[in-house]
Design a protein around this motif. Structure first.
Motif, PDB file in Angstrom:
ATOM      1  N   VAL A  37     134.371   6.139  13.601  1.00 55.71           N
ATOM      2  CA  VAL A  37     133.806   5.481  12.421  1.00 55.71           C
ATOM      3  C   VAL A  37     134.140   6.274  11.166  1.00 55.71           C
ATOM      4  N   ALA A  38     133.924   7.597  11.217  1.00 51.62           N
ATOM      5  CA  ALA A  38     134.242   8.444  10.073  1.00 51.62           C
ATOM      6  C   ALA A  38     135.732   8.391   9.750  1.00 51.62           C
ATOM      7  N   SER A  39     136.573   8.361  10.777  1.00 51.16           N
ATOM      8  CA  SER A  39     138.017   8.283  10.565  1.00 51.16           C
ATOM      9  C   SER A  39     138.404   6.966   9.902  1.00 51.16           C
ATOM     10  N   PHE A  40     137.770   5.878  10.336  1.00 51.55           N
ATOM     11  CA  PHE A  40     138.036   4.565   9.743  1.00 51.55           C
ATOM     12  C   PHE A  40     137.650   4.547   8.268  1.00 51.55           C
ATOM     13  N   ILE A  41     136.474   5.071   7.959  1.00 52.30           N
ATOM     14  CA  ILE A  41     135.997   5.095   6.570  1.00 52.30           C
ATOM     15  C   ILE A  41     136.944   5.922   5.701  1.00 52.30           C
ATOM     16  N   LYS A  42     137.310   7.088   6.182  1.00 51.38           N
ATOM     17  CA  LYS A  42     138.203   7.966   5.402  1.00 51.38           C
ATOM     18  C   LYS A  42     139.566   7.326   5.203  1.00 51.38           C
ATOM     19  N   ARG A  43     140.089   6.717   6.237  1.00 53.88           N
ATOM     20  CA  ARG A  43     141.429   6.108   6.191  1.00 53.88           C
ATOM     21  C   ARG A  43     141.491   4.984   5.164  1.00 53.88           C
ATOM     22  N   TRP A  44     140.463   4.127   5.151  1.00 54.58           N
ATOM     23  CA  TRP A  44     140.518   2.941   4.305  1.00 54.58           C
ATOM     24  C   TRP A  44     139.987   3.172   2.908  1.00 54.58           C
ATOM     25  N   ALA A  45     139.209   4.213   2.704  1.00 60.58           N
ATOM     26  CA  ALA A  45     138.735   4.519   1.353  1.00 60.58           C
ATOM     27  C   ALA A  45     139.889   4.865   0.424  1.00 60.58           C
ATOM     28  N   ALA A  46     140.992   5.314   0.993  1.00 64.89           N
ATOM     29  CA  ALA A  46     142.145   5.715   0.187  1.00 64.89           C
ATOM     30  C   ALA A  46     143.101   4.564  -0.106  1.00 64.89           C
ATOM     31  N   SER A  47     142.845   3.376   0.463  1.00 64.69           N
ATOM     32  CA  SER A  47     143.754   2.250   0.261  1.00 64.69           C
ATOM     33  C   SER A  47     143.435   1.531  -1.041  1.00 64.69           C
ATOM     34  N   LEU A  97     129.453 -16.425   5.244  1.00 67.62           N
ATOM     35  CA  LEU A  97     130.629 -16.128   4.443  1.00 67.62           C
ATOM     36  C   LEU A  97     130.671 -14.614   4.249  1.00 67.62           C
ATOM     37  N   ILE A  98     131.850 -14.033   4.401  1.00 62.60           N
ATOM     38  CA  ILE A  98     132.049 -12.611   4.157  1.00 62.60           C
ATOM     39  C   ILE A  98     133.116 -12.466   3.087  1.00 62.60           C
ATOM     40  N   VAL A  99     132.757 -11.859   1.973  1.00 63.32           N
ATOM     41  CA  VAL A  99     133.739 -11.530   0.951  1.00 63.32           C
ATOM     42  C   VAL A  99     134.058 -10.052   1.117  1.00 63.32           C
ATOM     43  N   LEU A 100     135.273  -9.791   1.551  1.00 65.40           N
ATOM     44  CA  LEU A 100     135.697  -8.430   1.861  1.00 65.40           C
ATOM     45  C   LEU A 100     136.506  -7.850   0.711  1.00 65.40           C
ATOM     46  N   ASP A 101     136.064  -6.721   0.199  1.00 69.40           N
ATOM     47  CA  ASP A 101     136.863  -5.905  -0.704  1.00 69.40           C
ATOM     48  C   ASP A 101     137.460  -4.809   0.170  1.00 69.40           C
ATOM     49  N   VAL A 102     138.714  -4.979   0.568  1.00 71.96           N
ATOM     50  CA  VAL A 102     139.330  -4.091   1.560  1.00 71.96           C
ATOM     51  C   VAL A 102     139.218  -2.634   1.115  1.00 71.96           C
ATOM     52  N   GLY A 103     138.597  -1.825   1.976  1.00 71.64           N
ATOM     53  CA  GLY A 103     138.412  -0.413   1.654  1.00 71.64           C
ATOM     54  C   GLY A 103     137.246  -0.139   0.726  1.00 71.64           C
ATOM     55  N   GLY A 104     136.485  -1.187   0.377  1.00 68.04           N
ATOM     56  CA  GLY A 104     135.389  -1.006  -0.570  1.00 68.04           C
ATOM     57  C   GLY A 104     134.041  -1.495  -0.094  1.00 68.04           C
ATOM     58  N   SER A 105     133.953  -2.791   0.223  1.00 67.88           N
ATOM     59  CA  SER A 105     132.634  -3.350   0.527  1.00 67.88           C
ATOM     60  C   SER A 105     132.754  -4.697   1.223  1.00 67.88           C
ATOM     61  N   PHE A 106     131.594  -5.160   1.724  1.00 75.88           N
ATOM     62  CA  PHE A 106     131.456  -6.492   2.306  1.00 75.88           C
ATOM     63  C   PHE A 106     130.282  -7.168   1.593  1.00 75.88           C
ATOM     64  N   ASP A 107     130.479  -8.357   1.037  1.00 76.20           N
ATOM     65  CA  ASP A 107     129.383  -9.143   0.487  1.00 76.20           C
ATOM     66  C   ASP A 107     129.060 -10.249   1.485  1.00 76.20           C
ATOM     67  N   LEU A 108     127.802 -10.330   1.903  1.00 76.44           N
ATOM     68  CA  LEU A 108     127.387 -11.271   2.929  1.00 76.44           C
ATOM     69  C   LEU A 108     126.587 -12.420   2.324  1.00 76.44           C
ATOM     70  N   TYR A 109     126.926 -13.648   2.733  1.00 76.34           N
ATOM     71  CA  TYR A 109     126.197 -14.848   2.334  1.00 76.34           C
ATOM     72  C   TYR A 109     125.931 -15.672   3.589  1.00 76.34           C
ATOM     73  N   ALA A 110     124.740 -16.261   3.666  1.00 78.74           N
ATOM     74  CA  ALA A 110     124.370 -17.007   4.864  1.00 78.74           C
ATOM     75  C   ALA A 110     123.835 -18.390   4.518  1.00 78.74           C
ATOM     76  N   ASP A 111     124.052 -19.323   5.430  1.00 82.45           N
ATOM     77  CA  ASP A 111     123.455 -20.658   5.368  1.00 82.45           C
ATOM     78  C   ASP A 111     123.106 -21.050   6.798  1.00 82.45           C
ATOM     79  N   PHE A 112     121.822 -20.954   7.145  1.00 79.54           N
ATOM     80  CA  PHE A 112     121.372 -21.278   8.488  1.00 79.54           C
ATOM     81  C   PHE A 112     120.923 -22.727   8.628  1.00 79.54           C
ATOM     82  N   THR A 113     121.147 -23.535   7.581  1.00 81.13           N
ATOM     83  CA  THR A 113     120.731 -24.938   7.633  1.00 81.13           C
ATOM     84  C   THR A 113     121.713 -25.811   8.392  1.00 81.13           C
ATOM     85  N   ARG A 114     122.861 -25.260   8.764  1.00 82.56           N
ATOM     86  CA  ARG A 114     123.928 -25.983   9.456  1.00 82.56           C
ATOM     87  C   ARG A 114     124.485 -27.127   8.607  1.00 82.56           C
TER      88      ARG A 114
END
Length: 208
Positions: A7-17, A129-146
């Motif tokens: 996990v630490a290796s993944f974080i370090k690797r992608w933080a530099a991208s 919905l997942i909005v991915l900022d590669v190497g930065g963050s994940f923004d999560l949005y949900a709709d459970f109403t189907r």
């Protein structure tokens, strides 16, 4: 020699991208799946209706109502639509700038359009919905109403953004892996109903 923490290796690797979501997001998501302990996307087959793939093709209307081809960056049927962006190391689109934040909000609207473009005859509703900022963050949005219509920040506006460094926390990795494997179990109303049923059972037992 100590064993490296994956996990630490993944974080370090992608933080530099930086700067190329098209070139980076497939590899990032594939390595993320390994860190989360979930399966990665499948190869695309000739039919093009794969349940779990990169670059899922959809037909979306343009500003004039004409159909155009769109590509979902990563799609898992009944689980999520993921749209990826990536900040640049310098300039107006670097992480934390208003322009980059606007870009992430635009990505959310794009993901919403893609969800609504999925054929309801063959594709069930998508709860995340997942909005991915590669190497930065994940923004999560949900709709459970189907209904694929009522998207809200998950679990709330204050904690819906997961930073890359947050993956060091087991509870954060668990949240993401559950989105991959059992997303509807995160529905707060389902948890409330389970608590109500448990309470009712306990009361019934006391009554007896």
């Amino acid at each position: 020699m100590p064993i490296a923490d994956p996990v630490a290796s993944f974080i370090k690797r992608w933080a530099a991208s930086s700067g190329s979501e098209r070139g980076n997001h497939h590899l990032f998501v594939t390595e993320l799946c390994a860190v989360l302990g979930v399966p990665g996307p499948d190869p695309v087959d000739a039919e093009g209706d794969n349940p779990y793939v990169f670059e899922r093709q959809v037909s979306v209307p343009d500003d004039e109502g004409k159909a155009k081809t769109g590509w979902i960056d990563c799609y898992r049927r009944s689980c999520f639509v993921l749209e990826a962006k990536q900040a640049t190391a310098t300039g107006t689109l670097r992480r934390g700038t208003p322009a980059h934040q606007t870009r992430l909000l635009k990505a959310k609207r794009q993901a919403t359009d893609y969800v609504r473009a999925l054929d309801p005859a063959s594709e069930p509703p998508v709860p995340f919905l997942i909005v991915l900022d590669v190497g930065g963050s994940f923004d999560l949005y949900a709709d459970f109403t189907r209904t694929n219509r009522f998207w809200t920040a998950f679990p709330d506006a204050a904690t819906s953004r997961i930073q890359l460094a947050d993956l060091a926390k087991p509870e954060v990795r668990k949240r993401l892996s559950t989105i991959w494997t059992d997303p509807y179990s995160l529905d707060p109303s389902a948890k409330s109903q389970a608590v109500t049923r448990d309470a009712a059972a306990r009361l019934a037992g006391l009554a007896k």
